[in-house]
Design an enzyme around this catalytic site. Structure first.
Site, PDB file in Angstrom:
ATOM      1  N   CYS A 330      50.826  37.697  55.054  1.00 49.13           N
ATOM      2  CA  CYS A 330      49.800  38.743  55.123  1.00 49.13           C
ATOM      3  C   CYS A 330      49.906  39.648  56.349  1.00 49.13           C
ATOM      4  O   CYS A 330      49.827  40.883  56.205  1.00 49.13           O
ATOM      5  CB  CYS A 330      48.404  38.130  55.075  1.00 49.13           C
ATOM      6  SG  CYS A 330      48.267  36.609  54.148  1.00 49.13           S
ATOM      7  N   ARG A 359      55.634  26.017  57.366  1.00 50.62           N
ATOM      8  CA  ARG A 359      54.413  25.333  57.781  1.00 50.62           C
ATOM      9  C   ARG A 359      54.759  23.883  58.079  1.00 50.62           C
ATOM     10  O   ARG A 359      55.449  23.224  57.284  1.00 50.62           O
ATOM     11  CB  ARG A 359      53.344  25.384  56.682  1.00 50.62           C
ATOM     12  CG  ARG A 359      52.909  26.786  56.308  1.00 50.62           C
ATOM     13  CD  ARG A 359      51.910  26.772  55.161  1.00 50.62           C
ATOM     14  NE  ARG A 359      51.647  28.119  54.687  1.00 50.62           N
ATOM     15  CZ  ARG A 359      50.892  28.390  53.623  1.00 50.62           C
ATOM     16  NH1 ARG A 359      50.346  27.393  52.934  1.00 50.62           N
ATOM     17  NH2 ARG A 359      50.693  29.650  53.250  1.00 50.62           N
ATOM     18  N   GLN A 377      57.088  32.452  49.329  1.00 48.23           N
ATOM     19  CA  GLN A 377      55.870  32.848  48.636  1.00 48.23           C
ATOM     20  C   GLN A 377      56.119  34.120  47.837  1.00 48.23           C
ATOM     21  O   GLN A 377      56.682  35.088  48.361  1.00 48.23           O
ATOM     22  CB  GLN A 377      54.742  33.109  49.635  1.00 48.23           C
ATOM     23  CG  GLN A 377      54.117  31.854  50.211  1.00 48.23           C
ATOM     24  CD  GLN A 377      52.892  32.180  51.044  1.00 48.23           C
ATOM     25  OE1 GLN A 377      52.922  33.047  51.895  1.00 48.23           O
ATOM     26  NE2 GLN A 377      51.808  31.473  50.802  1.00 48.23           N
ATOM     27  N   ASP A 379      54.288  36.580  47.208  1.00 45.04           N
ATOM     28  CA  ASP A 379      53.044  37.212  47.618  1.00 45.04           C
ATOM     29  C   ASP A 379      52.933  38.635  47.112  1.00 45.04           C
ATOM     30  O   ASP A 379      53.932  39.333  46.926  1.00 45.04           O
ATOM     31  CB  ASP A 379      52.993  37.281  49.149  1.00 45.04           C
ATOM     32  CG  ASP A 379      52.129  36.174  49.733  1.00 45.04           C
ATOM     33  OD1 ASP A 379      51.284  35.634  49.004  1.00 45.04           O
ATOM     34  OD2 ASP A 379      52.310  35.861  50.916  1.00 45.04           O
ATOM     35  N   HIS A 381      50.031  41.905  48.182  1.00 42.47           N
ATOM     36  CA  HIS A 381      48.814  42.327  48.852  1.00 42.47           C
ATOM     37  C   HIS A 381      48.454  43.698  48.302  1.00 42.47           C
ATOM     38  O   HIS A 381      49.253  44.630  48.356  1.00 42.47           O
ATOM     39  CB  HIS A 381      49.008  42.354  50.363  1.00 42.47           C
ATOM     40  CG  HIS A 381      49.341  40.998  50.916  1.00 42.47           C
ATOM     41  ND1 HIS A 381      50.633  40.599  51.187  1.00 42.47           N
ATOM     42  CD2 HIS A 381      48.549  39.940  51.191  1.00 42.47           C
ATOM     43  CE1 HIS A 381      50.618  39.352  51.618  1.00 42.47           C
ATOM     44  NE2 HIS A 381      49.374  38.926  51.631  1.00 42.47           N
ATOM     45  N   LYS A 461      37.646  33.314  45.864  1.00 34.01           N
ATOM     46  CA  LYS A 461      38.968  33.290  45.233  1.00 34.01           C
ATOM     47  C   LYS A 461      38.883  32.749  43.807  1.00 34.01           C
ATOM     48  O   LYS A 461      37.910  32.089  43.421  1.00 34.01           O
ATOM     49  CB  LYS A 461      39.923  32.410  46.040  1.00 34.01           C
ATOM     50  CG  LYS A 461      39.454  30.963  46.178  1.00 34.01           C
ATOM     51  CD  LYS A 461      40.455  30.114  46.961  1.00 34.01           C
ATOM     52  CE  LYS A 461      39.966  28.666  47.066  1.00 34.01           C
ATOM     53  NZ  LYS A 461      40.993  27.772  47.620  1.00 34.01           N
ATOM     54  N   HIS A 507      44.730  39.236  48.073  1.00 37.88           N
ATOM     55  CA  HIS A 507      45.914  38.390  48.194  1.00 37.88           C
ATOM     56  C   HIS A 507      46.181  37.819  46.799  1.00 37.88           C
ATOM     57  O   HIS A 507      45.305  37.179  46.212  1.00 37.88           O
ATOM     58  CB  HIS A 507      45.673  37.233  49.163  1.00 37.88           C
ATOM     59  CG  HIS A 507      45.201  37.648  50.526  1.00 37.88           C
ATOM     60  ND1 HIS A 507      46.020  37.635  51.634  1.00 37.88           N
ATOM     61  CD2 HIS A 507      43.984  38.074  50.960  1.00 37.88           C
ATOM     62  CE1 HIS A 507      45.326  38.033  52.687  1.00 37.88           C
ATOM     63  NE2 HIS A 507      44.087  38.302  52.301  1.00 37.88           N
TER      64      HIS A 507
END
Length: 643
Positions: A330, A359, A377, A379, A381, A461, A507
């Site tokens: 992000c 992580r 990911q 991802d 946005h 979410k 997200h």
């Protein structure tokens, strides 16, 4: 004197306080015989619990929805007694019921191995047959600490227990502190099986002593237990770690704990999925970005990760500055937005990123591809105005549905998680975000479960939970609405009145973690990927070397059509070649002998289907190319007729 209200509304009056068992007896002897426990004003209680005032009471039998967890909780205590009989002197730390069974964490003076599990299970069966009652007793905190002063685990649990009076349960020779309730006696725990063992740290703390965790399961009927055990065996057969290694997809090595080493076949699967997701993004007006993996501490402080997530981040100190390896994509998108100047006419901006993140997960938490330290990911946005928010959420939902349906995954359930007690941001923003998520789901007529208070601290979410081929549930995609990060990074757009306004950030992740998604897909398909994802799509087998020249022409034609074809030139027998192709899970095998070479009609074997009608290489190429183009699911296995 208590009046008991039953689930059907009928009332029973009693002249004195009454136990749950006596309520069952009053209703009928058949129910009393089947009774395991009861609920009193919505709280599950032992049959021995005394109802002294007016209350609503229902009786739990082995056919009640609550029964299986109750039986498993009690079976955990029976497991503990059995372990104590087989391994005297064992200390017992913790033993709860869990989703598919129960476990006990134990500290045994003698190491317990997998070979000991049948002995423990046999002892459990003896205890069940003896049918000793579960007896509840209570001690004050000081009494409990005095009684169990030689047992460090019980002392620890007593210190952590709330209240001045602590409840214990005893059955046979075993007793432990426990809130309960339990079935009335050991003979009521159902049909049990001791399934496995693993290591576990006390309180999950790696600095504490490692204990042995022994797992088991219990069901009300033998058939239910057998079905469960069959599913466990099927899960073992589908284990993505074994299949991944056997198929040459990926492997793990101690030089990089929790991070996959991808082989060529695995890279083909990864690239196939990324290519599909990238194509969908392009067709839905996404732009693609790629941001650095390492960025300065100041960025992570602004985003909030340094404060709330530092223990999961990999960090470094170079040139007198602190850096963090990104755990999420992000902030990179926020930096790119901040460097631009956007009006309401530019929004929405849909930005996708297949970003690699890291992580830290504890060594005991790592599990194949489904729990790793380094992953990709998928991802996206989306930056939009509040007025565009619901429509953009709807587009994200439709995209997620399309991907899962293409891959043959079915939904178990969808959750809408709303504001938690500890959160940031104005309630007015939360109102807008929750209404947009709920409105998008309802516009699309999608059933969902409300999960109050379980949203992220920065926004609500939607989570998508999928069922795989053997009924296991996986939480995969997510859509989150975020008013916080645009505020933290001071993002703006210019509205139709030339005023600066704050955009909303969505997200969106379809797979979440590409690694985890592939691990789930490997187990869902048991390695039998759809043709478009299969690392090797066609294998060409010759009966003798005399057909090699013709077979090379077939291979060339298939490759020219864009298919991943491979010619097996080894001199072994055709039966062995076919078996090896089956073990490698190759979807299509072509067998070429003199007849095929002369006629140009190929003999084709389709995995799980059998022999297809003979066809030319041009016909086969066209058929398979269309299957790849449409991303068709694998054909269902053909059941052989019983003679």
């Amino acid at each position: 004197m208590p009046t008991v209200t039953l689930p059907d509304g009928n009332k029973l009056d009693f002249d004195a306080p009454v136990t749950v068992r006596e309520v069952a007896e009053r209703i009928g002897s058949k129910l009393a015989k089947a009774a395991l426990a009861g609920t009193v004003n919505g709280t599950m209680r032992d049959l021995s619990f005394t109802v002294a005032e007016d209350a609503t009471v229902s009786i739990i039998t082995d056919s009640s929805p609550e029964a299986v967890e109750l039986m498993r909780h009690s079976a955990a205590h029976v497991l503990a007694e059995a372990i104590n009989r087989v391994f005297p002197g064992t200390l017992f730390a913790y033993g709860p019921a869990v989703k598919d069974g129960f476990y006990y964490d134990v500290d045994s003076p003698t190491p317990i191995t997998a070979q000991d599990l049948p002995k423990i299970e046999k002892e459990m069966q003896k205890i069940i047959k003896q049918n000793q009652p579960f007896e509840r007793f209570e001690l004050t905190r000081s009494e409990a600490m005095e009684k169990y002063k030689a047992d460090p685990y019980k002392l620890d649990n007593i210190e952590r227990a709330s209240g001045d009076v602590i409840s214990f349960y005893k059955q046979g020779s075993f007793e432990d502190l426990c809130r309960g309730p339990h079935v009335p006696s050991a003979g009521k725990v159902g049909h049990v099986k001791v399934t496995s063992l693993a290591g576990a740290y006390w309180h999950g703390d790696a600095s504490q002593k490692q204990l042995t965790r022994i797992y088991g399961t219990a069901f009300a009927s033998k058939d239910e237990l057998e079905d469960h055990l069959n599913r466990l065996e099927e899960a073992k057969r589908r284990d993505h770690r074994k299949i991944g290694k056997d198929m040459g997809l990926f492997e793990f090595h101690p030089e990089a704990p929790g991070m996959a080493f991808w082989r060529n076949n695995g890279v083909i699967v990864r690239n196939g999925l990324i290519g599909y997701l990238r194509e969908l993004c392009l067709n839905n007006d996404y732009e693609e970005f790629f941001t650095p993996q390492i960025m300065v501490k100041d960025l992570w402080v602004t985003s909030g990760h340094w404060t709330n997530y530092a223990d999961k981040m990999y960090t470094s100190d170079k040139d007198g500055r602190e850096y963090g390896v990104k755990p999420m994509n992000c902030p990179g998108a926020l930096i790119l937005y901040k460097t631009g100047l956007y009006s309401h006419n530019d929004l929405p901006l849909r930005w996708a990123e297949f970003g690699h993140v890291h992580r830290y997960e504890g060594s005991g938490e790592i599990h194949g591809l489904v729990r790793v330290r380094g992953f990709t990911q998928d991802d996206a946005h989306v930056f939009c105005t509040p007025g565009q928010l619901q429509e953009e959420i709807r587009g994200c939902i439709e995209l997620i549905f399309e991907v899962y349906q293409t891959l043959g995954m079915t939904f178990d359930h969808i959750e809408l998680s709303t504001r938690p007690e500890k959160r940031i941001g104005a309630d007015a923003d939360w109102d807008v975000a929750e209404a947009a998520l709920q409105g998008a789901l309802e516009d699309l007529k999608i059933d969902y479960k409300l999960n109050p208070g379980d949203g992220a601290f920065y926004g609500p979410k939607i989570d998508f939970h999928l069922s795989d081929a053997i009924g296991r549930t996986w939480q995969m995609g997510t859509i989150q609405v975020d008013f916080s990060l645009p505020e933290r990074f001071d993002l703006h757009y210019v509205d139709e009145n030339s005023e600066r306004k704050r955009p909303v950030m969505i997200h969106r992740a379809i797979s979440g973690s590409l690694e985890r998604f592939i691990g789930v897909l490997v187990e869902h398909y048991a390695g039998d990927f759809p043709l478009w994802l299969a690392p090797e799509q066609v294998r060409i087998l010759t009966i003798t070397d005399a057909q090699l020249d013709y077979a090379r022409g077939v291979e060339k034609a298939l490759k020219k059509a864009g298919l991943r074809a491979k010619l097996d030139t080894r001199g072994c027998k055709i039966g062995a070649k076919i078996r090896e192709g089956e073990l490698a899970k190759v979807p299509v095998q072509i067998v070429i002998g003199d007849k095929e070479a002369e006629s140009g009609q190929l003999s084709i074997r389709r995995r799980h289907v059998g022999d297809l009608e003979p066809m030319t290489v041009e016909e086969l190429s066209a058929m398979l190319s269309e299957e790849v183009r449409t991303r068709a699911l694998p054909p269902k296995p053909v059941k052989k007729e019983q003679k």
